[in-house]
Design a protein around this motif. Structure first.
Motif, PDB file in Angstrom:
ATOM      1  N   VAL A 179       0.933  -1.095   0.026  1.00 36.16           N
ATOM      2  CA  VAL A 179       0.037   0.019   0.060  1.00 36.16           C
ATOM      3  C   VAL A 179       0.932   1.281   0.055  1.00 36.16           C
ATOM      4  O   VAL A 179       1.758   1.380   0.732  1.00 36.16           O
ATOM      5  N   PRO A 180       0.733   2.153  -0.849  1.00 37.04           N
ATOM      6  CA  PRO A 180       1.422   3.108  -0.949  1.00 37.04           C
ATOM      7  C   PRO A 180       1.760   3.982   0.551  1.00 37.04           C
ATOM      8  O   PRO A 180       0.819   4.223   1.227  1.00 37.04           O
ATOM      9  N   ASN A 181       2.948   4.429   0.533  1.00 34.72           N
ATOM     10  CA  ASN A 181       3.470   5.025   1.848  1.00 34.72           C
ATOM     11  C   ASN A 181       3.068   4.394   3.373  1.00 34.72           C
ATOM     12  O   ASN A 181       3.078   4.829   4.293  1.00 34.72           O
ATOM     13  N   SER A 182       2.932   3.157   3.020  1.00 35.45           N
ATOM     14  CA  SER A 182       2.807   2.357   4.264  1.00 35.45           C
ATOM     15  C   SER A 182       4.289   1.632   4.577  1.00 35.45           C
ATOM     16  O   SER A 182       4.902   1.202   3.304  1.00 35.45           O
ATOM     17  N   LYS A 183       4.708   1.506   5.384  1.00 34.01           N
ATOM     18  CA  LYS A 183       6.080   0.926   5.759  1.00 34.01           C
ATOM     19  C   LYS A 183       6.183  -0.582   5.802  1.00 34.01           C
ATOM     20  O   LYS A 183       6.992  -1.251   5.654  1.00 34.01           O
ATOM     21  N   GLY A 184       4.854  -1.078   5.913  1.00 33.44           N
ATOM     22  CA  GLY A 184       4.721  -2.471   6.007  1.00 33.44           C
ATOM     23  C   GLY A 184       5.177  -3.288   4.751  1.00 33.44           C
ATOM     24  O   GLY A 184       5.143  -3.042   3.525  1.00 33.44           O
ATOM     25  N   VAL A 185       5.736  -4.567   5.159  1.00 32.68           N
ATOM     26  CA  VAL A 185       5.588  -5.466   4.136  1.00 32.68           C
ATOM     27  C   VAL A 185       4.472  -6.080   3.688  1.00 32.68           C
ATOM     28  O   VAL A 185       3.270  -5.445   4.273  1.00 32.68           O
ATOM     29  N   GLY A 186       4.407  -6.791   2.703  1.00 34.11           N
ATOM     30  CA  GLY A 186       2.939  -7.196   2.102  1.00 34.11           C
ATOM     31  C   GLY A 186       1.857  -7.718   2.883  1.00 34.11           C
ATOM     32  O   GLY A 186       0.829  -7.651   2.471  1.00 34.11           O
ATOM     33  N   HIS A 187       2.449  -8.195   4.042  1.00 33.27           N
ATOM     34  CA  HIS A 187       1.275  -9.214   4.834  1.00 33.27           C
ATOM     35  C   HIS A 187       0.344  -8.465   5.358  1.00 33.27           C
ATOM     36  O   HIS A 187       0.267  -8.017   6.674  1.00 33.27           O
ATOM     37  N   GLN A 188      -0.692  -7.911   4.751  1.00 31.86           N
ATOM     38  CA  GLN A 188      -1.705  -7.180   5.223  1.00 31.86           C
ATOM     39  C   GLN A 188      -2.888  -8.179   5.882  1.00 31.86           C
ATOM     40  O   GLN A 188      -3.330  -7.546   7.016  1.00 31.86           O
ATOM     41  N   VAL A 189      -3.034  -9.119   5.490  1.00 30.92           N
ATOM     42  CA  VAL A 189      -4.045  -9.956   6.000  1.00 30.92           C
ATOM     43  C   VAL A 189      -3.522 -11.207   6.200  1.00 30.92           C
ATOM     44  O   VAL A 189      -2.894 -12.004   5.432  1.00 30.92           O
ATOM     45  N   PRO A 190      -3.801 -11.825   7.288  1.00 34.25           N
ATOM     46  CA  PRO A 190      -3.194 -13.166   7.766  1.00 34.25           C
ATOM     47  C   PRO A 190      -4.059 -14.378   6.962  1.00 34.25           C
ATOM     48  O   PRO A 190      -5.024 -14.488   6.879  1.00 34.25           O
ATOM     49  N   CYS A 191      -3.126 -14.859   6.330  1.00 34.25           N
ATOM     50  CA  CYS A 191      -3.415 -16.421   5.699  1.00 34.25           C
ATOM     51  C   CYS A 191      -3.228 -17.363   6.577  1.00 34.25           C
ATOM     52  O   CYS A 191      -3.623 -18.653   6.039  1.00 34.25           O
ATOM     53  N   LYS A 192      -2.728 -17.144   7.684  1.00 37.64           N
ATOM     54  CA  LYS A 192      -2.156 -18.311   8.361  1.00 37.64           C
ATOM     55  C   LYS A 192      -3.203 -18.404   9.735  1.00 37.64           C
ATOM     56  O   LYS A 192      -3.704 -17.478  10.408  1.00 37.64           O
ATOM     57  N   VAL A 193      -3.543 -19.752   9.742  1.00 31.43           N
ATOM     58  CA  VAL A 193      -4.244 -19.953  11.247  1.00 31.43           C
ATOM     59  C   VAL A 193      -3.441 -20.851  12.079  1.00 31.43           C
ATOM     60  O   VAL A 193      -2.685 -21.511  11.787  1.00 31.43           O
ATOM     61  N   PHE A 194      -4.040 -20.738  13.354  1.00 29.70           N
ATOM     62  CA  PHE A 194      -3.213 -21.465  14.426  1.00 29.70           C
ATOM     63  C   PHE A 194      -4.237 -22.820  14.592  1.00 29.70           C
ATOM     64  O   PHE A 194      -5.468 -22.737  14.706  1.00 29.70           O
ATOM     65  N   VAL A 195      -3.521 -23.903  14.793  1.00 27.59           N
ATOM     66  CA  VAL A 195      -4.153 -25.082  14.949  1.00 27.59           C
ATOM     67  C   VAL A 195      -3.830 -25.520  16.243  1.00 27.59           C
ATOM     68  O   VAL A 195      -2.789 -26.028  16.592  1.00 27.59           O
ATOM     69  N   GLY A 196      -4.696 -25.676  17.189  1.00 31.64           N
ATOM     70  CA  GLY A 196      -4.778 -26.061  18.540  1.00 31.64           C
ATOM     71  C   GLY A 196      -4.963 -27.363  18.764  1.00 31.64           C
ATOM     72  O   GLY A 196      -5.602 -28.051  18.053  1.00 31.64           O
TER      73      GLY A 196
END
Length: 385
Positions: free
Chosen positions: A180-197
């Motif tokens: 996203v322009p002017n955002s410092k973040g890396v691309g991971h905006q939305v988690p694709c990862k789940v925790f499996v307990g």
DNA sequence: GTTGAGCGTT
């Protein structure tokens, strides 16, 4: 009394709004249901084009003097996002902001690190494997026409935008960053990862991959070693990941619990003092992230055994460094025949190369693309004990 | 003809 059918966006379920006696619809009536809206439009069935509704002095006028509003379903017009900032009263801009957050509109995305040779056509061609591309442009030197090595792209669907932000991109032979322009973040905006307990020791990564693949493409599976009764499954599609959160699933006869792969600290106490804003200063990400959820602590039984704490660092770095264990372990990506598209998953390179040349490069200056291998992930070690 | 962190003539 005449009613006008209005939805926020085309295709949404409409609400019936009462028109005035003179046949007009008050803007205030519209705005009562759709805060921040400033007008109406509708799809003309004959021309297939979208038509605007006449608006004057707080009133919206029906398209036809004879048949009034007709059977059309109208949808809202909202002000351009960066227009009339100072004129907006607080209420309105708040509503607008809220709407942008909840409607998850696409924004232009900046593509950094493009090869000099990449053209707007090849840029578009690359990203079309993710979804409809509304705009693709390369910034060039005005005099020479030479590419400046970056550009912008805009998608027609938020889903495509999310997927693009969640993946790495090999464009014309070079690894590029999309942000996203002017955002410092890396691309991971939305988690694709789940925790499996509640995993048992005999549930291996193949079991997890095989089981969860029926919901969508699995791009990564990670089981912390030594055994700690939980694992992480990463999906290509963040929506698939989110749809599974909160559910119990039976794998090899064991009931496992799927929840957000979010740091524990975010969900229990200590909401102050730590910044988990990995969405880089924009409104993305929180939609799917559900930070208010308390999935971790909802695990029944065996209290404490797989409690995850997250001390130090922030979620952004955590995401970056956990986003790609077994990064070499993903398969092809659905819906893409683009040989330039390496598929989802790896934010961590499988080898130890550090350069960004065209053979094995990663995006320049992207600290998130570390060289850690899954077996020696320091974040795992320091934060999941 | 070279270059490689950045943020867009609207």
């Amino acid at each position: 009394m005449d009613f006008v059918q209005v939805s926020e966006e085309e295709g949404d379920e409409p609400i019936e709004l009462p028109a005035e006696e003179d046949g007009t619809l008050l803007l205030s009536t519209l705005q009562a249901q759709f805060p921040g809206s400033c007008g109406l439009k509708y799809r003309n069935m004959d021309t297939k084009a979208v038509r605007g509704v006449r608006s004057n002095e707080g009133r919206l006028f029906p398209p036809s003097v004879d048949s009034g509003w007709g059977e059309y379903i109208y949808f809202c017009v909202f002000p351009k996002e960066n227009k009339r900032k100072s004129d907006d009263n607080l209420e309105n801009s708040t509503a607008k902001t809220k709407r942008i957050e909840t409607r998850l509109r696409c924004t232009d995305l900046i593509v950094l690190g493009l090869p000099w040779k990449t053209t707007e056509d090849s840029l578009r061609e690359y990203f079309e494997s993710y979804g409809e591309v509304l705009m693709a442009q390369i910034k060039k030197d005005v005099k020479s026409g030479q590419s400046k090595g970056f550009g912008f792209v805009r998608f027609g669907s938020y889903d495509a935008q999310m997927r693009v932000l969640s993946n790495r991109h090999l464009i014309d032979g070079r690894w590029c960053e999309v942000k996203v322009p002017n955002s410092k973040g890396v691309g991971h905006q939305v988690p694709c990862k789940v925790f499996v307990g509640r995993c048992t020791e005999d549930i291996n990564s193949d079991d997890l991959r095989e089981y969860f693949s029926k919901f969508g493409e699995v791009t990564d599976v990670f089981i912390p070693r030594p055994f700690r009764a939980f694992s992480f499954v990463t999906f290509f599609d963040p929506d698939v990941a989110q749809s599974l959160c909160g559910e119990d699933h039976i794998i090899k006869g064991v009931s496992v619990h799927v929840s957000n792969a979010a740091p524990k600290a975010e969900q229990s106490r200590s909401h102050q003092g730590q910044n988990y804003n990995y969405s880089s200063g924009n409104s993305y990400g929180m939609h799917s992230y559900h930070p208010q959820g308390n999935h971790m602590s909802s695990h029944p039984g065996r209290s404490g055994q797989h409690r995850v704490t997250f001390q130090g660092g922030n979620f952004l770095s955590w995401m970056s460094q956990n986003g790609g264990h077994n990064a070499n372990n993903y398969g092809g990506r659905k819906g893409s025949n683009n040989p330039n598209n390496p598929g989802p998953g790896g934010m961590i390179k499988a080898d130890n190369s550090t350069c960004n040349d065209q053979q094995n490069g990663c995006a320049p200056g992207n600290a998130g693309w570390s060289n850690q291998s899954s077996s020696q992930n320091s974040v795992e070690k320091s934060n999941f004990l």
